[in-house]
Design an enzyme around this catalytic site. Structure first.
Site, mmCIF file in Angstrom:
data_model
loop_
_atom_site.group_PDB
_atom_site.id
_atom_site.type_symbol
_atom_site.label_atom_id
_atom_site.label_comp_id
_atom_site.label_asym_id
_atom_site.label_seq_id
_atom_site.Cartn_x
_atom_site.Cartn_y
_atom_site.Cartn_z
ATOM 1 N N LEU B 14 0.850 -1.198 0.000
ATOM 2 C CA LEU B 14 0.000 0.000 0.000
ATOM 3 C C LEU B 14 0.882 1.243 0.000
ATOM 4 O O LEU B 14 0.906 2.027 0.927
ATOM 5 C CB LEU B 14 -0.945 -0.007 1.207
ATOM 6 C CG LEU B 14 -2.029 -1.074 1.152
ATOM 7 C CD1 LEU B 14 -2.991 -0.928 2.319
ATOM 8 C CD2 LEU B 14 -2.805 -1.006 -0.161
ATOM 9 N N HIS B 15 1.625 1.377 -1.079
ATOM 10 C CA HIS B 15 2.508 2.514 -1.255
ATOM 11 C C HIS B 15 1.703 3.698 -1.784
ATOM 12 O O HIS B 15 0.501 3.582 -1.984
ATOM 13 C CB HIS B 15 3.616 2.101 -2.220
ATOM 14 C CG HIS B 15 4.780 3.004 -2.149
ATOM 15 N ND1 HIS B 15 4.882 4.113 -2.939
ATOM 16 C CD2 HIS B 15 5.855 2.993 -1.353
ATOM 17 C CE1 HIS B 15 5.991 4.742 -2.634
ATOM 18 N NE2 HIS B 15 6.599 4.085 -1.671
#
Lengths: 568, 87
Positions: B14-15
């Site tokens: 979840l960048h």
């Protein structure tokens, strides 16, 4: 009044005289106090957040017009924080809970968010800590009734003085800013790159000496020597103005002729190209008379992204540059990355010695899927112009062969898939490892061209880290050892009938043009700003005396002697 | 309350960009949505919150929603995550 001299890093060349204007980034003093009506306080905050959004939206639009989408993107991040429940929502909740003033709570929450971001294991997120502090400061200034620094205070001739300048600062410079001086920063800092792109002198890294400069002080900024003179006497001012006029006259004359070819007095054509780091640099390159691109660094695609850039993203960027140069040579260097650069999405292991480590072509050959994406993008973009593909940090023949066979693989895949591909892109190597220069005669048989990257070649040859201030005096590309390697490379290329260029900083050093032509280079590639002057130099040169001068340079023992030799 | 646990499969976790996409989608629902990793719970409608979890590829998270459209919200977000969040 006696003048004070301050010494700093000569980060962008040129001479300027002007009035100091402090780029204010002060934080208002925040005092905590209780509020009676918390709802009223929340309302006050909401109005301020709306105003901050207005300011940032305006900034984003002017930045987009002036500098393009990439630079404007910074403000998108800022705006998203102002809509974030974990940030603004948290500030509101806490004002209600603690019944304290918006200033104190905003500062508290901003700092918590910034520390949280700074503690994340990933550099991209860590960098967002500065962004949220920037936003928090904007809110504080607005709450305190202080407008953020207004760039329109800068007039033509202003010299910007600051601790440090962020991209969100320099993006707001009006045209006509004369120079910049900062207490932090080095030759490779963002501010330095920006100054060179804008073509204004910069002296950076003057440290605490910044405090000696008062608002409205007259300053002479010498970006070639890294000197700042505070309140110079009339005589020095006059001298500086005379020198500026002389430089401007030369530059004007050079610019007028920048569009025409650089041919030596006895008729040898030297191609003068530009180095660029992103498509946005194209315009300056064209304006300054670049006859092609001698080095297009592709790292920006990788460093400014949160994922491996896709084939389409890359092909678009490459095509933009190839189209702008309408059939003139565009040398695109494949990915040059290693343990010194952190790609948040890549998880590259940290290395003890990244410059001697698993980088550039070494990295690409052991990550063929990443490499092939780039090669495919290059081949697809290549239909739009004269594409030259350059592999960095090559040191032996098998690396070249392996890279070329991946290129062939990419080509046949694309053809099978029905894509149009570049038919005959030139394939070359960057000569930046001493081993490659010494065996250039062997490597030259495998390629269409060679380009000498003097920045790395110098640090490898002289064993002097170019980022290390303590060995900085040792690092000089005009060292005879480096020049001998250049000569050797040029000779080897001539034997094989291929072109040798140079794309390191040395190529753009006007004092060295004659020696470089004498060493046998066919093409010089540099930051756009120095192209007109180097072209003018070429026109004054005759090749036979230049060769004698170069021969003499090779016998000298140190760079200083060599530079003074060509300054004659 | 409605919740589901799933594994993050896209490469960067979840960048920034995937997180932004998730937050944007979460914002379309009325219900409150939480993202939980190893007991730490954040607001799925907050980018800073989601980023603070620093979820990597292969890690497990729980989506927990409360409100009228809770089940719909969790199912939509699960699909989005399983489709690789635009990567």
């Amino acid at each position: 009044m006696t003048a004070d001299h301050i010494k700093g890093v000569a980060a962008a060349p040129g001479l300027a005289i002007g009035q100091a204007v402090r780029w204010r980034k002060d934080r208002p003093k925040v005092e905590k106090r209780q509020v009676d009506d918390a709802d009223q306080e929340v309302l006050r905050l909401e109005k301020i957040v709306d105003r901050a959004k207005e300011q940032l939206t305006r900034l984003r639009e002017t930045t987009r017009e002036r500098m393009g989408d990439d630079e404007a993107g910074i403000f998108d991040a800022h705006l998203s924080f102002l809509d974030d429940p974990a940030y603004i929502g948290e500030i509101k909740n806490r004002i209600r809970d603690k019944k304290e003033n918006a200033e104190a709570i905003s500062e508290e929450v901003t700092e918590e968010m910034a520390s949280m971001l700074a503690s994340l294991p990933d550099e991209y997120m860590q960098a967002r800590a500065d962004d949220i502090r920037d936003v928090g400061n904007r809110i504080l200034l607005l709450l305190s009734g202080i407008e953020p620094f207004d760039p329109s205070l800068l007039q033509s001739g202003s010299i910007v003085i600051a601790d440090d300048l962020a991209p969100s600062d320099t993006a707001q410079f009006p045209p006509g800013v004369a120079a910049m001086v900062t207490s932090r920063g080095s030759k490779t800092a963002h501010a330095a790159i920006m100054a060179r792109t804008l073509g204004i002198p910069a002296v950076l890294g003057i440290g605490d000496n910044l405090d000696q400069i008062q608002e409205d002080d007259t300053l002479i900024v010498d970006g070639d020597e890294g000197n700042v003179t505070i309140n110079p006497d009339a005589d020095s001012q006059q001298k500086a103005r005379a020198e500026m006029e002389r430089q401007q006259e030369l530059r004007r004359a050079a610019l007028e002729k920048a569009g025409s070819d650089a041919v030596t007095a006895d008729g040898k054509r030297i191609q003068v190209f530009a180095n660029i780091g992103r498509p946005a640099d194209l315009e300056t390159a064209l304006q300054n008379g670049a006859e092609g691109i001698g080095l297009f660094r592709t790292e920006f695609l990788y460093l400014e992204n949160d994922h491996w850039p896709t084939e389409e993203e890359q092909a678009d960027a490459y095509a933009k540059v190839l189209k702008a140069f309408e059939g003139k040579p565009v040398v695109i260097r494949t990915l040059d990355i290693g343990g010194d650069k952190d790609l948040p999405y890549a998880d590259l292991p940290t290395e003890e010695n990244p410059f001697l480590g698993h980088r550039a072509i070494r990295f690409c050959l052991s990550n063929p899927e990443i490499f092939k994406t780039q090669l495919r993008a290059l081949l697809r973009a290549g239909v739009h112009g004269d594409l030259w593909i350059m592999f960095p940090m090559v040191e032996n023949v098998s690396e070249i062969r392996e890279a070329k066979s991946l290129l062939e693989e990419a080509r046949s895949e694309l053809e099978k898939e029905g894509h149009a591909v570049a038919q005959q892109p030139k394939v070359g190597i960057m000569i930046e490892v001493p081993a490659a220069a010494v065996t250039a005669d062997v490597l030259a048989k495998e390629v269409d061209f060679m380009s000498i990257g003097t920045n790395d070649l110098t640090q490898y040859t002289l064993a002097a880290d170019r980022g290390n201030e303590r060995v900085a005096p040792l690092y000089d590309a005009a060292h005879p050892a480096v020049l001998r390697l250049v000569r050797q490379t040029c000779d080897a290329a001539r034997q094989e009938g291929i072109i040798t260029g140079m794309c390191g900083e040395l190529a753009g050093d006007p004092k060295m043009t004659e020696v470089l032509v004498g060493l046998g280079l066919d093409e010089l590639s540099m930051s756009a700003g120095t192209i007109p002057e180097v072209k003018e130099n070429v026109r004054r040169i005759e090749t036979a005396p230049a060769r004698t001068l170069a021969d003499e340079a090779l016998t000298k023992s140190d760079p200083v002697e060599i530079r003074s030799l060509s300054g004659k | 309350m409605y919740e589901e646990t799933l594994t993050i499969s896209n490469e960067t976790g979840l960048h920034a960009r995937p997180a932004a996409l998730l937050v944007k989608e979460a914002g379309k629902f009325e219900c409150s949505i939480k993202l939980v990793k190893e007991g730490k719970e954040v607001d799925a409608k907050s980018l800073l919150g989601v980023m603070s979890l620093s979820v990597r590829q292969g890690e497990e998270i729980t989506l927990r929603a409360e409100g009228d459209d809770a089940e719909q919200a969790v199912k939509t977000l699960r699909q989005l995550i399983e489709s690789g969040l635009g990567e």
